[in-house]
Design a protein around this motif. Structure first.
Motif, PDB file in Angstrom:
ATOM      1  N   ARG A  37      69.385   5.575  20.666  1.00  9.67           N
ATOM      2  CA  ARG A  37      69.251   7.010  20.884  1.00  9.67           C
ATOM      3  C   ARG A  37      67.945   7.309  21.600  1.00  9.67           C
ATOM      4  N   GLN A  38      67.966   8.426  22.298  1.00  5.85           N
ATOM      5  CA  GLN A  38      66.779   8.850  23.023  1.00  5.85           C
ATOM      6  C   GLN A  38      66.583  10.341  22.814  1.00  5.85           C
ATOM      7  N   ALA A  39      65.513  10.660  22.112  1.00  6.08           N
ATOM      8  CA  ALA A  39      65.156  12.057  21.866  1.00  6.08           C
ATOM      9  C   ALA A  39      64.379  12.592  23.059  1.00  6.08           C
ATOM     10  N   PRO A  40      64.361  13.902  23.229  1.00  7.60           N
ATOM     11  CA  PRO A  40      63.637  14.489  24.370  1.00  7.60           C
ATOM     12  C   PRO A  40      62.179  14.052  24.391  1.00  7.60           C
ATOM     13  N   LYS A  42      60.982  11.126  24.515  1.00  5.98           N
ATOM     14  CA  LYS A  42      60.698   9.863  23.838  1.00  5.98           C
ATOM     15  C   LYS A  42      61.461   8.719  24.491  1.00  5.98           C
ATOM     16  N   ARG A  44      63.937   5.404  24.551  1.00  8.63           N
ATOM     17  CA  ARG A  44      65.179   5.032  23.899  1.00  8.63           C
ATOM     18  C   ARG A  44      64.872   4.042  22.777  1.00  8.63           C
ATOM     19  N   GLU A  88      65.606  15.488  13.061  1.00  8.10           N
ATOM     20  CA  GLU A  88      64.994  14.378  13.797  1.00  8.10           C
ATOM     21  C   GLU A  88      66.016  13.363  14.308  1.00  8.10           C
ATOM     22  N   ASP A  89      67.281  13.532  13.951  1.00  7.81           N
ATOM     23  CA  ASP A  89      68.341  12.694  14.522  1.00  7.81           C
ATOM     24  C   ASP A  89      68.806  13.232  15.878  1.00  7.81           C
ATOM     25  N   THR A  90      68.311  14.388  16.256  1.00  6.92           N
ATOM     26  CA  THR A  90      68.687  14.964  17.544  1.00  6.92           C
ATOM     27  C   THR A  90      68.282  14.043  18.680  1.00  6.92           C
ATOM     28  N   ALA A  91      69.271  13.688  19.505  1.00  4.36           N
ATOM     29  CA  ALA A  91      69.025  12.756  20.603  1.00  4.36           C
ATOM     30  C   ALA A  91      70.313  12.569  21.395  1.00  4.36           C
ATOM     31  N   TYR A  93      72.806   9.787  22.246  1.00  3.96           N
ATOM     32  CA  TYR A  93      73.167   8.508  21.639  1.00  3.96           C
ATOM     33  C   TYR A  93      73.949   7.672  22.656  1.00  3.96           C
ATOM     34  N   THR A 121      72.955  17.182  18.518  1.00  5.01           N
ATOM     35  CA  THR A 121      71.916  18.167  18.216  1.00  5.01           C
ATOM     36  C   THR A 121      72.083  18.615  16.774  1.00  5.01           C
TER      37      THR A 121
END
Length: 124
Positions: A37-40, A42, A44, A88-91, A93, A121
């Motif tokens: 996963r890659q959050a805004p 951040k 991967r 915090e799981d928002t990303a 995937y 989200t």
């Protein structure tokens, strides 16, 4: 192999969501599979992986007990069941396939094929 991820969406904290990744081709069981996963803003990051047979799995500490990876080699599919979702799981995937011979592959650089990503989200 081509990978197609789906199942992302907007959910509230505490909800569940299931991601699916379907692979083309006839040799799906030749690949170790993983989800990243890659959050805004951040990099991967690794989330979970499953061995070719589906017997072995591995999770990053932050998702242990909440996420479950599984695969169905007859359907060329790997699933990621996510529960008790947190903001915090928002990303985005991504599912990925690796030809590395180990059962479990956690390094991003060791994955050969990537899906297009599906956005998850989680609102608070």
């Amino acid at each position: 192999v081509q990978l197609q991820a789906s199942g992302g969406g907007l959910v509230q904290a505490g909800d569940s969501l299931r991601l699916s990744c379907t692979a083309s081709g006839r040799t799906f069981n030749n690949y170790a599979m993983g989800w990243f996963r890659q959050a805004p803003g951040k990099e991967r990051e690794f989330v979970t992986a499953v061995s070719r047979t589906g017997v072995s799995t591995y999770y990053v500490e932050s998702v242990k007990g909440r996420f479950t990876i599984s695969r169905d080699n007859a359907k060329n599919t790997v699933l990621l069941q996510m529960s008790s979702l947190k903001p915090e799981d928002t990303a985005v995937y991504y599912c990925a396939a690796s030809t590395v011979s180990r059962n479990i592959v956690t390094r991003l650089s060791e994955y050969d094929y990537w899906g297009q990503g599906t956005l998850v989200t989680v609102s608070s």
